[in-house]
Enzyme design. Structure first.
Site, PDB file in Angstrom:
ATOM      1  N   ASP A 157     -11.226 -89.628 -71.633  1.00 33.19           N
ATOM      2  CA  ASP A 157     -10.542 -90.674 -72.381  1.00 33.19           C
ATOM      3  C   ASP A 157     -11.358 -91.082 -73.606  1.00 33.19           C
ATOM      4  O   ASP A 157     -12.591 -91.069 -73.562  1.00 33.19           O
ATOM      5  CB  ASP A 157     -10.328 -91.895 -71.480  1.00 33.19           C
ATOM      6  CG  ASP A 157      -9.295 -92.840 -72.037  1.00 33.19           C
ATOM      7  OD1 ASP A 157      -8.485 -92.411 -72.876  1.00 33.19           O
ATOM      8  OD2 ASP A 157      -9.292 -94.011 -71.632  1.00 33.19           O
TER       9      ASP A 157
ATOM     10  N   HIS B 142      -8.637 -85.330 -80.733  1.00 39.01           N
ATOM     11  CA  HIS B 142      -8.311 -84.342 -79.702  1.00 39.01           C
ATOM     12  C   HIS B 142      -9.075 -83.040 -79.929  1.00 39.01           C
ATOM     13  O   HIS B 142      -9.541 -82.398 -78.978  1.00 39.01           O
ATOM     14  CB  HIS B 142      -6.807 -84.081 -79.684  1.00 39.01           C
ATOM     15  CG  HIS B 142      -5.990 -85.287 -79.333  1.00 39.01           C
ATOM     16  ND1 HIS B 142      -6.302 -86.116 -78.275  1.00 39.01           N
ATOM     17  CD2 HIS B 142      -4.870 -85.815 -79.911  1.00 39.01           C
ATOM     18  CE1 HIS B 142      -5.403 -87.090 -78.206  1.00 39.01           C
ATOM     19  NE2 HIS B 142      -4.541 -86.927 -79.181  1.00 39.01           N
TER      20      HIS B 142
ATOM     21  N   LEU C  10     -17.531 -70.823 -61.224  1.00 38.93           N
ATOM     22  CA  LEU C  10     -17.013 -72.190 -61.327  1.00 38.93           C
ATOM     23  C   LEU C  10     -15.510 -72.154 -61.157  1.00 38.93           C
ATOM     24  O   LEU C  10     -14.824 -71.368 -61.813  1.00 38.93           O
ATOM     25  CB  LEU C  10     -17.366 -72.813 -62.684  1.00 38.93           C
ATOM     26  CG  LEU C  10     -16.757 -74.192 -62.967  1.00 38.93           C
ATOM     27  CD1 LEU C  10     -17.384 -75.253 -62.059  1.00 38.93           C
ATOM     28  CD2 LEU C  10     -16.915 -74.581 -64.431  1.00 38.93           C
TER      29      LEU C  10
END
Length: 224
Positions: free
Chosen positions: A2, A19, A113
């Site tokens: 955020d 962004h 991962l």
């Protein structure tokens, strides 16, 4: 993740610049996870509520996501990252859904991962959709409701096969879960960092892990 918009606003830049900067933080976060030996990482990239944003911003977000998948996928694959998308992928267009499927197929065998990307995801919606799938399974006789337990219900969630999170990190100084992994995070340790997502890096990742390591996790049991 955020704070992209506030990061851009503070610099008098369009929101899309935030962004784009946030995509850089995604790269740093993934590298920090790999370097720390973390095996599972889930990034909340686009919530089901984000569709309510202005059409232009939604278009910029989805366009950035498409660009990321096309240009970062090869590197993720080389790094041994297995990618999986969770959420309402049917709300994206056919081209985007094809990108999701291509990324998942290419990286399916990787084990370094496990990276979950939550897209058009909402915790309440996830539970509701799981309930509907369970109801249908009961109707056709595939599930005996008398023998159903929490683990059995969890198999109908979008995170089936993914372990519940041990640690949830919220950036930008906010103190809420924002409809993320509501069922799955029942016993997750929560860390709130006062850093906007585009500024997030390896030191913040290490700080979150350090805070987690100092927690006493009892899962509801009485202190020893």
């Amino acid at each position: 993740m955020d704070g992209n918009g506030r990061w851009a606003q503070a610099r008098r830049l369009p929101r899309v610049a935030g962004h784009r900067a946030g995509a850089g933080a995604v790269r740093r976060c993934i590298q920090a996870a790999i370097g720390s030996g973390v095996e599972w990482l889930t990034l909340y990239a686009f919530s089901s509520e984000n569709w309510r944003r202005p059409v232009q911003e939604v278009g910029e977000l989805t366009g950035l996501l498409r660009h990321y998948l096309r240009h970062e996928l090869a590197e993720l694959h080389r790094e041994g990252v297995c990618l999986r998308v969770i959420g309402e992928r049917e709300r994206f267009d056919a081209e985007m859904r094809a990108e999701f499927e291509r990324a998942e197929r290419l990286t399916a065998g990787n084990t370094r991962l496990k990276l979950m990307i939550a897209l058009s995801y909402g915790g309440r919606s996830d539970i509701l959709r799981a309930s509907l799938r369970l109801a249908e399974a009961v109707r056709v006789g595939a599930v005996d409701p008398e023998r159903l337990d929490e683990a059995g219900f969890a198999r109908f969630l979008s995170t089936d096969g993914i372990p519940d999170p041990d640690l949830m990190v919220r950036t930008s100084g906010e103190f809420r879960l924002s409809n993320f992994l509501l069922w799955q995070s029942a016993y997750a340790e929560l860390v709130f960092l006062d850093v906007l997502w585009p500024d997030f890096g390896a030191t913040h990742f290490a700080d979150a892990l350090d805070r987690y390591a100092r927690r006493d996790r009892r899962f509801g049991a009485r202190p020893g």
